[in-house]
Design a protein around this motif. Structure first.
Motif, PDB file in Angstrom:
ATOM      1  N   ALA A  20    -133.412 -42.208  63.169  1.00  0.00           N
ATOM      2  CA  ALA A  20    -133.224 -43.657  63.207  1.00  0.00           C
ATOM      3  C   ALA A  20    -134.531 -44.326  63.573  1.00  0.00           C
ATOM      4  N   LEU A  21    -134.721 -45.504  63.049  1.00  0.00           N
ATOM      5  CA  LEU A  21    -135.807 -46.392  63.488  1.00  0.00           C
ATOM      6  C   LEU A  21    -135.132 -47.479  64.300  1.00  0.00           C
ATOM      7  N   PRO A  28    -130.760 -50.574  66.113  1.00  0.00           N
ATOM      8  CA  PRO A  28    -131.132 -49.807  64.921  1.00  0.00           C
ATOM      9  C   PRO A  28    -131.623 -50.696  63.783  1.00  0.00           C
ATOM     10  N   VAL A  29    -132.718 -50.286  63.155  1.00  0.00           N
ATOM     11  CA  VAL A  29    -133.242 -50.948  61.969  1.00  0.00           C
ATOM     12  C   VAL A  29    -132.837 -50.128  60.743  1.00  0.00           C
ATOM     13  N   GLU A  37    -122.921 -41.544  69.112  1.00  0.00           N
ATOM     14  CA  GLU A  37    -123.113 -41.127  70.497  1.00  0.00           C
ATOM     15  C   GLU A  37    -124.601 -41.045  70.854  1.00  0.00           C
ATOM     16  N   VAL A  38    -125.392 -40.520  69.944  1.00  0.00           N
ATOM     17  CA  VAL A  38    -126.833 -40.415  70.167  1.00  0.00           C
ATOM     18  C   VAL A  38    -127.458 -41.808  70.174  1.00  0.00           C
ATOM     19  N   MET A  39    -127.010 -42.652  69.268  1.00  0.00           N
ATOM     20  CA  MET A  39    -127.549 -44.020  69.198  1.00  0.00           C
ATOM     21  C   MET A  39    -127.294 -44.766  70.507  1.00  0.00           C
ATOM     22  N   SER A  40    -126.103 -44.638  71.068  1.00  0.00           N
ATOM     23  CA  SER A  40    -125.799 -45.375  72.296  1.00  0.00           C
ATOM     24  C   SER A  40    -126.610 -44.844  73.484  1.00  0.00           C
ATOM     25  N   ARG A  41    -126.803 -43.530  73.565  1.00  0.00           N
ATOM     26  CA  ARG A  41    -127.637 -42.963  74.637  1.00  0.00           C
ATOM     27  C   ARG A  41    -129.081 -43.430  74.507  1.00  0.00           C
ATOM     28  N   GLY A  63    -130.225 -30.357  70.017  1.00  0.00           N
ATOM     29  CA  GLY A  63    -131.463 -30.412  69.240  1.00  0.00           C
ATOM     30  C   GLY A  63    -132.544 -31.159  69.987  1.00  0.00           C
ATOM     31  N   THR A  64    -133.554 -31.591  69.264  1.00  0.00           N
ATOM     32  CA  THR A  64    -134.684 -32.292  69.846  1.00  0.00           C
ATOM     33  C   THR A  64    -134.738 -33.720  69.327  1.00  0.00           C
ATOM     34  N   ALA A  65    -134.919 -34.660  70.220  1.00  0.00           N
ATOM     35  CA  ALA A  65    -135.125 -36.054  69.830  1.00  0.00           C
ATOM     36  C   ALA A  65    -136.566 -36.411  70.131  1.00  0.00           C
ATOM     37  N   VAL A  66    -137.200 -37.103  69.211  1.00  0.00           N
ATOM     38  CA  VAL A  66    -138.578 -37.548  69.385  1.00  0.00           C
ATOM     39  C   VAL A  66    -138.564 -39.060  69.494  1.00  0.00           C
ATOM     40  N   LEU A  67    -139.067 -39.583  70.607  1.00  0.00           N
ATOM     41  CA  LEU A  67    -139.150 -41.024  70.814  1.00  0.00           C
ATOM     42  C   LEU A  67    -140.623 -41.420  70.833  1.00  0.00           C
TER      43      LEU A  67
END
Length: 73
Positions: A20-21, A28-29, A37-41, A63-67
């Motif tokens: 997501a961007l 979210p764009v 669930e991931v978006m809300s966290r 998994g891995t999230a990159v911010l």
């Protein structure tokens, strides 16, 4: 590498479950197969860290999230 090219590569990479961007406020764009669930966290995390966010990998069982910021805009 342009953003569109990177997003195409992410979409075709079988190891990427979603992406997501988001704006700095966590809105979210663009989203591709990313669970709500991931978006809300992520939204809450970005609200706290948006002003000082540096690239970070968050590793979890799922998994891995990159911010990271794309740019200041």
């Amino acid at each position: 590498m342009g953003l569109e090219h990177v997003l195409t590569k992410l979409r075709s990479d079988e190891s990427v479950r979603g992406y997501a961007l988001l704006t700095s406020s966590g809105r979210p764009v663009l989203s591709f197969r990313l669970p709500e669930e991931v978006m809300s966290r992520t939204h809450g995390t970005l609200q706290v860290l948006a002003a000082s966010l540096r690239p970070v990998n968050v590793i979890a069982d799922e998994g891995t999230a990159v911010l990271a910021h794309l740019n200041s805009d």
